[in-house]
Write a protein that holds these residues in place. Structure first.
Motif, mmCIF file in Angstrom:
data_model
loop_
_atom_site.group_PDB
_atom_site.id
_atom_site.type_symbol
_atom_site.label_atom_id
_atom_site.label_comp_id
_atom_site.label_asym_id
_atom_site.label_seq_id
_atom_site.Cartn_x
_atom_site.Cartn_y
_atom_site.Cartn_z
ATOM 1 N N ILE A 54 0.839 -1.196 0.000
ATOM 2 C CA ILE A 54 0.000 0.000 0.000
ATOM 3 C C ILE A 54 0.875 1.248 0.000
ATOM 4 O O ILE A 54 0.600 2.230 -0.710
ATOM 5 C CB ILE A 54 -0.955 -0.010 1.216
ATOM 6 C CG1 ILE A 54 -2.014 -1.101 1.049
ATOM 7 C CG2 ILE A 54 -1.637 1.351 1.385
ATOM 8 C CD1 ILE A 54 -2.908 -1.282 2.256
ATOM 9 N N GLN A 55 1.943 1.212 0.797
ATOM 10 C CA GLN A 55 2.886 2.331 0.784
ATOM 11 C C GLN A 55 3.492 2.513 -0.607
ATOM 12 O O GLN A 55 3.663 3.642 -1.083
ATOM 13 C CB GLN A 55 3.988 2.099 1.815
ATOM 14 C CG GLN A 55 3.533 2.172 3.253
ATOM 15 C CD GLN A 55 4.649 1.874 4.233
ATOM 16 O OE1 GLN A 55 5.733 1.438 3.851
ATOM 17 N NE2 GLN A 55 4.391 2.108 5.508
ATOM 18 N N LEU A 56 3.831 1.388 -1.266
ATOM 19 C CA LEU A 56 4.388 1.457 -2.616
ATOM 20 C C LEU A 56 3.363 2.013 -3.596
ATOM 21 O O LEU A 56 3.713 2.788 -4.496
ATOM 22 C CB LEU A 56 4.844 0.068 -3.056
ATOM 23 C CG LEU A 56 5.449 -0.033 -4.456
ATOM 24 C CD1 LEU A 56 6.750 0.764 -4.535
ATOM 25 C CD2 LEU A 56 5.689 -1.484 -4.834
ATOM 26 N N GLN A 57 2.099 1.627 -3.435
ATOM 27 C CA GLN A 57 1.044 2.132 -4.314
ATOM 28 C C GLN A 57 0.875 3.641 -4.169
ATOM 29 O O GLN A 57 0.616 4.346 -5.140
ATOM 30 C CB GLN A 57 -0.263 1.416 -3.992
ATOM 31 C CG GLN A 57 -1.417 1.786 -4.908
ATOM 32 C CD GLN A 57 -2.690 1.040 -4.544
ATOM 33 O OE1 GLN A 57 -2.746 0.329 -3.546
ATOM 34 N NE2 GLN A 57 -3.716 1.191 -5.361
ATOM 35 N N ARG A 58 1.046 4.129 -2.954
ATOM 36 C CA ARG A 58 0.919 5.573 -2.721
ATOM 37 C C ARG A 58 2.149 6.331 -3.187
ATOM 38 O O ARG A 58 2.062 7.513 -3.524
ATOM 39 C CB ARG A 58 0.683 5.823 -1.227
ATOM 40 C CG ARG A 58 -0.668 5.317 -0.740
ATOM 41 C CD ARG A 58 -0.798 5.464 0.764
ATOM 42 N NE ARG A 58 -2.109 5.011 1.236
ATOM 43 C CZ ARG A 58 -2.446 4.887 2.516
ATOM 44 N NH1 ARG A 58 -1.551 5.196 3.458
ATOM 45 N NH2 ARG A 58 -3.648 4.476 2.865
ATOM 46 N N ARG A 59 3.298 5.656 -3.188
ATOM 47 C CA ARG A 59 4.550 6.286 -3.641
ATOM 48 C C ARG A 59 5.227 5.368 -4.653
ATOM 49 O O ARG A 59 6.241 4.737 -4.352
ATOM 50 C CB ARG A 59 5.463 6.559 -2.457
ATOM 51 C CG ARG A 59 4.915 7.587 -1.481
ATOM 52 C CD ARG A 59 5.822 7.741 -0.289
ATOM 53 N NE ARG A 59 5.925 6.510 0.481
ATOM 54 C CZ ARG A 59 6.639 6.370 1.596
ATOM 55 N NH1 ARG A 59 7.330 7.388 2.055
ATOM 56 N NH2 ARG A 59 6.670 5.232 2.239
ATOM 57 N N PRO A 60 4.669 5.264 -5.864
ATOM 58 C CA PRO A 60 5.218 4.320 -6.854
ATOM 59 C C PRO A 60 6.559 4.729 -7.426
ATOM 60 O O PRO A 60 7.151 3.974 -8.200
ATOM 61 C CB PRO A 60 4.135 4.304 -7.943
ATOM 62 C CG PRO A 60 3.488 5.645 -7.839
ATOM 63 C CD PRO A 60 3.507 5.999 -6.383
ATOM 64 N N SER A 61 7.041 5.911 -7.067
ATOM 65 C CA SER A 61 8.319 6.375 -7.618
ATOM 66 C C SER A 61 9.452 5.424 -7.264
ATOM 67 O O SER A 61 10.428 5.295 -8.015
ATOM 68 C CB SER A 61 8.636 7.783 -7.113
ATOM 69 O OG SER A 61 8.658 7.809 -5.688
ATOM 70 N N THR A 62 9.343 4.732 -6.115
ATOM 71 C CA THR A 62 10.389 3.783 -5.718
ATOM 72 C C THR A 62 10.515 2.663 -6.735
ATOM 73 O O THR A 62 11.620 2.316 -7.182
ATOM 74 C CB THR A 62 10.069 3.198 -4.337
ATOM 75 O OG1 THR A 62 9.940 4.256 -3.390
ATOM 76 C CG2 THR A 62 11.179 2.256 -3.886
ATOM 77 N N LEU A 63 9.385 2.083 -7.136
ATOM 78 C CA LEU A 63 9.410 1.001 -8.105
ATOM 79 C C LEU A 63 9.797 1.507 -9.486
ATOM 80 O O LEU A 63 10.578 0.867 -10.196
ATOM 81 C CB LEU A 63 8.037 0.320 -8.162
ATOM 82 C CG LEU A 63 7.896 -0.822 -9.174
ATOM 83 C CD1 LEU A 63 8.888 -1.934 -8.871
ATOM 84 C CD2 LEU A 63 6.468 -1.358 -9.169
ATOM 85 N N ILE A 64 9.263 2.669 -9.869
ATOM 86 C CA ILE A 64 9.568 3.228 -11.191
ATOM 87 C C ILE A 64 11.072 3.504 -11.321
ATOM 88 O O ILE A 64 11.705 3.143 -12.322
ATOM 89 C CB ILE A 64 8.753 4.509 -11.426
ATOM 90 C CG1 ILE A 64 7.256 4.173 -11.484
ATOM 91 C CG2 ILE A 64 9.188 5.195 -12.716
ATOM 92 C CD1 ILE A 64 6.357 5.392 -11.525
ATOM 93 N N ALA A 65 11.640 4.131 -10.294
ATOM 94 C CA ALA A 65 13.084 4.405 -10.325
ATOM 95 C C ALA A 65 13.876 3.115 -10.303
ATOM 96 O O ALA A 65 14.929 3.009 -10.949
ATOM 97 C CB ALA A 65 13.468 5.280 -9.134
ATOM 98 N N GLY A 66 13.384 2.107 -9.570
ATOM 99 C CA GLY A 66 14.081 0.830 -9.502
ATOM 100 C C GLY A 66 14.083 0.078 -10.812
ATOM 101 O O GLY A 66 14.918 -0.827 -11.005
ATOM 102 N N ILE A 67 13.163 0.412 -11.719
ATOM 103 C CA ILE A 67 13.142 -0.210 -13.042
ATOM 104 C C ILE A 67 13.900 0.647 -14.055
ATOM 105 O O ILE A 67 14.653 0.132 -14.882
ATOM 106 C CB ILE A 67 11.691 -0.432 -13.508
ATOM 107 C CG1 ILE A 67 11.013 -1.482 -12.612
ATOM 108 C CG2 ILE A 67 11.642 -0.878 -14.967
ATOM 109 C CD1 ILE A 67 9.555 -1.700 -12.933
#
Length: 306
Positions: A54-67
């Protein structure tokens, strides 16, 4: 009309609820909990893992930057060395094919190294204390949830890198080889995540943890076989790279890419200065690294959360 306020209750040992609780603890021993082999443990681990997503869904920049970051590495570094003579990087047809394994492993390593940051922020903002006083089946669900979350992110990043590598001409591993790639990534992620979570409980704050991450990250990258083969390195650095756990994750993946369908556990994947390392030996070293990491953090976790 006058009202009479009741006397404020006193918090003392005469409190009947407190006496009952003390009798349960002191008289009958520690209060029993379901433990890690229970449906309650699975339920609370799932809930804590869901909280992280849920935290990742609210701040998806972590996953986007990780890709985006490993994709940029793959494209830019692949283009930088695309005109090198064929055969300069061993059996690889191009530098992108050689680099792919290193990017997969280093991306998974970087994500696992950051695994302790959410726990550290929970410590600093007080959420961890709330978990520790909650009636959990086992407080180990806190660290298991973090490990599951990081493993899921690593698999997403690995899938993105494998897909882009295939588009850039690196090819695809065979189905069994692809399963082994996933196994290698998950084993490395579990070991590094354990160390990162241990640091999140051992260090005083997130500034110190980020400093450790910065100090460890790049030296381990450049002292591995992620960017160049062992034969390119000076003798002293070859010994360092042969002792680097990342090399034992990179070389099996690279060999699987170069020999789809024709690899085996007895295949030599790395010519270290002190010995020839086979696929099976590299996997055994990775498993040993993971086991040592888990063993090292056990005393700390027992003191902090058990």
């Amino acid at each position: 009309m006058s009202t009479t306020l009741s006397q404020k209750p006193k918090l003392s040992l005469d409190n009947p609820d407190l006496r009952a609780w003390k009798a349960q603890v002191n008289g009958n021993g520690p209060v029993s909990t379901p433990g890690i082999f229970s449906s309650a443990f699975l339920q609370e681990t799932g809930a804590m893992t869901r909280r992280l997503f849920i935290q990742l869904q609210r701040r998806p920049s972590t996953l986007i930057a990780g890709i985006i970051q490993p994709v940029m590495w793959l494209i830019l570094f692949g283009a930088l060395f695309q005109n090198v003579p064929q055969g300069l990087f061993g059996e690889s047809q191009n530098y992108g094919q050689f680099l792919g394994a290193g990017i997969i492993v280093f991306t998974a390593f970087g994500g696992a190294l950051n695994a302790g940051l959410p726990v550290m922020f929970d410590r600093e903002f007080g959420f961890l204390n709330r978990f520790l006083v909650a009636p959990l089946a086992s407080r180990y669900s806190i660290v298991v949830a973090s490990a599951i979350f990081i493993a899921a992110l690593s698999l997403v990043q690995t899938a993105a890198i494998i897909g882009l590598s295939a588009l850039l001409g690196a090819g695809l591993p065979d189905p069994v080889g692809l399963g082994l790639v996933i196994l290698v990534v998950l084993t490395l992620v579990l070991g590094v995540t354990a160390l990162s979570l241990g640091l999140s409980f051992a260090l005083p704050g997130h500034i110190e943890l980020i400093a450790v991450i910065f100090v460890v990250n790049l030296p381990l990258l450049f002292s591995s076989t992620a960017l160049v083969p062992l034969s390119f390195m000076p003798q002293w650095l070859q010994f360092v790279a042969a002792l680097n756990p990342l090399s034992y994750a990179i070389e099996p993946i690279r060999y699987i890419y170069l020999h789809p369908g024709s690899w085996s556990l007895s295949s030599v994947v790395m010519h270290a200065p002190f010995a020839e390392v086979t696929m099976g030996a590299a996997l055994a070293i990775l498993l040993a690294f993971c086991g040592v990491s888990l063993a090292l953090i056990q005393p700390l976790l027992r003191r902090r959360i058990a």
